[in-house]
Scaffold this motif. Structure first.
Motif, PDB file in Angstrom:
ATOM      1  N   CYS A   1      61.731  50.164  32.694  1.00 55.05           N
ATOM      2  CA  CYS A   1      62.089  51.185  33.678  1.00 55.05           C
ATOM      3  C   CYS A   1      63.428  51.802  33.277  1.00 55.05           C
ATOM      4  O   CYS A   1      64.486  51.366  33.739  1.00 55.05           O
ATOM      5  CB  CYS A   1      62.173  50.582  35.087  1.00 55.05           C
ATOM      6  SG  CYS A   1      62.581  51.779  36.385  1.00 55.05           S
TER       7      CYS A   1
ATOM      8  N   PRO B   1      65.766  55.493  38.632  1.00 53.09           N
ATOM      9  CA  PRO B   1      64.807  55.487  37.520  1.00 53.09           C
ATOM     10  C   PRO B   1      64.731  56.894  36.915  1.00 53.09           C
ATOM     11  O   PRO B   1      64.800  57.887  37.653  1.00 53.09           O
ATOM     12  CB  PRO B   1      63.475  55.112  38.191  1.00 53.09           C
ATOM     13  CG  PRO B   1      63.835  54.531  39.513  1.00 53.09           C
ATOM     14  CD  PRO B   1      65.115  55.169  39.921  1.00 53.09           C
TER      15      PRO B   1
ATOM     16  N   SER C   1      62.269  58.402  35.941  1.00 46.60           N
ATOM     17  CA  SER C   1      61.057  59.053  36.443  1.00 46.60           C
ATOM     18  C   SER C   1      61.233  59.668  37.820  1.00 46.60           C
ATOM     19  O   SER C   1      60.411  60.465  38.268  1.00 46.60           O
ATOM     20  CB  SER C   1      59.920  58.036  36.518  1.00 46.60           C
ATOM     21  OG  SER C   1      60.227  57.034  37.492  1.00 46.60           O
TER      22      SER C   1
ATOM     23  N   HIS D   1      60.823  58.043  40.458  1.00 43.20           N
ATOM     24  CA  HIS D   1      59.804  57.412  41.294  1.00 43.20           C
ATOM     25  C   HIS D   1      60.231  55.990  41.655  1.00 43.20           C
ATOM     26  O   HIS D   1      60.342  55.132  40.768  1.00 43.20           O
ATOM     27  CB  HIS D   1      58.448  57.367  40.592  1.00 43.20           C
ATOM     28  CG  HIS D   1      57.848  58.716  40.345  1.00 43.20           C
ATOM     29  ND1 HIS D   1      57.696  59.651  41.349  1.00 43.20           N
ATOM     30  CD2 HIS D   1      57.371  59.289  39.208  1.00 43.20           C
ATOM     31  CE1 HIS D   1      57.141  60.739  40.850  1.00 43.20           C
ATOM     32  NE2 HIS D   1      56.942  60.557  39.548  1.00 43.20           N
TER      33      HIS D   1
ATOM     34  N   ASP E   1      58.283  52.904  40.378  1.00 40.69           N
ATOM     35  CA  ASP E   1      58.488  52.276  39.067  1.00 40.69           C
ATOM     36  C   ASP E   1      59.328  51.010  39.176  1.00 40.69           C
ATOM     37  O   ASP E   1      59.153  50.075  38.390  1.00 40.69           O
ATOM     38  CB  ASP E   1      59.152  53.270  38.109  1.00 40.69           C
ATOM     39  CG  ASP E   1      58.176  54.322  37.591  1.00 40.69           C
ATOM     40  OD1 ASP E   1      56.963  54.171  37.857  1.00 40.69           O
ATOM     41  OD2 ASP E   1      58.623  55.273  36.940  1.00 40.69           O
TER      42      ASP E   1
ATOM     43  N   ARG F   1      56.973  48.433  40.504  1.00 39.68           N
ATOM     44  CA  ARG F   1      56.008  48.088  39.454  1.00 39.68           C
ATOM     45  C   ARG F   1      56.583  47.036  38.502  1.00 39.68           C
ATOM     46  O   ARG F   1      55.894  46.080  38.128  1.00 39.68           O
ATOM     47  CB  ARG F   1      55.624  49.349  38.678  1.00 39.68           C
ATOM     48  CG  ARG F   1      54.694  49.099  37.501  1.00 39.68           C
ATOM     49  CD  ARG F   1      54.401  50.394  36.757  1.00 39.68           C
ATOM     50  NE  ARG F   1      55.604  51.108  36.380  1.00 39.68           N
ATOM     51  CZ  ARG F   1      56.392  50.779  35.357  1.00 39.68           C
ATOM     52  NH1 ARG F   1      56.085  49.711  34.613  1.00 39.68           N
ATOM     53  NH2 ARG F   1      57.457  51.492  35.058  1.00 39.68           N
TER      54      ARG F   1
END
Length: 217
Positions: free
Chosen positions: A91, A103, A105, A107, A110, A113
């Motif tokens: 990540c 992160p 991203s 998101h 993540d 996850r």
């Protein structure tokens, strides 16, 4: 092999379960929601501001009371180690205004996850949609938990990671305070912080959806 029960599947509970497993314990993680990390998904406006990249000494003045209590925790697993932890496990992160870390991203999922993947690798037993009703003890020693459905799970230790009572819809309903009282502890009445508040006036409702930057009230 000692058995450890972790109550609460948020960020703290998942990290506690991983560390207990790393220490050689058999771990059961119990979460009353339908998924792990439910509050993580809404932090940082859905992006998860997972830590701050400032110098670690700059963190302590932000603690309102008894900052020395956190010295050991902050230096045992620092903000820098937190960033490294997520980077090393797939990540990548970025640092934004105010040294806030997100992160790459954008998101929050993540972050969850990564933690879920590590739980599976560590063979932590995850029980979703199961509510701990009571922490059991015998002669001043914790012996396990009783679930809402009546099931008793024995353990050598119980880690309570249920959060506060700031956001009931995410599962933060104050269970930890209840457990503490049932075990004989005194609990100072919780005070709200960084959460929605109530006003006597009705006009505040009209401000919903308004976002302001760098504002003081």
């Amino acid at each position: 092999m000692e058995q450890v029960i972790v109550v609460g599947g948020g960020a703290a509970g998942m990290m506690a379960a991983l560390q207990a497993s790393k220490e050689g314990c058999r771990v059961i993680l119990i979460e009353k929601n339908e998924k792990l990390g439910k509050k993580i998904y809404i932090t940082g406006k859905g992006r998860c501001n997972l830590t701050n990249a400032c110098e670690i000494e700059a963190l302590f003045p932000q603690v309102m009371r008894n900052a020395k209590f956190l010295y050991s925790a902050f230096y045992t697993f620092s903000n820098g180690q937190t960033i490294d932890f997520f980077e090393q496990h797939g990540c990548p992160t970025k640092t934004e205004r105010g040294m806030r870390v997100f992160p790459c991203s954008d998101h929050a999922s993540d972050v969850t996850r990564v933690l879920q993947k590590l739980l599976r690798q560590a063979q932590v037993e995850v029980r979703l949609q199961q509510t701990v009703q009571e922490i059991l003890k015998k002669e001043h020693r914790v012996t396990g938990v009783r679930l809402e459905n009546g099931e008793v799970i024995a353990s050598d230790a119980v880690i309570v990671a249920t959060g506060g009572c700031s956001y009931p819809t995410t599962g933060s309903t104050g269970d930890g305070y209840r457990f503490a009282r049932m075990l004989g502890h005194s609990v100072i009445e919780p005070q709200p912080a960084l959460v929605p508040f109530e006003t006597a006036e009705s006009w505040a409702k009209e401000l919903q959806g308004l976002s302001l930057k760098n504002v003081r009230i």
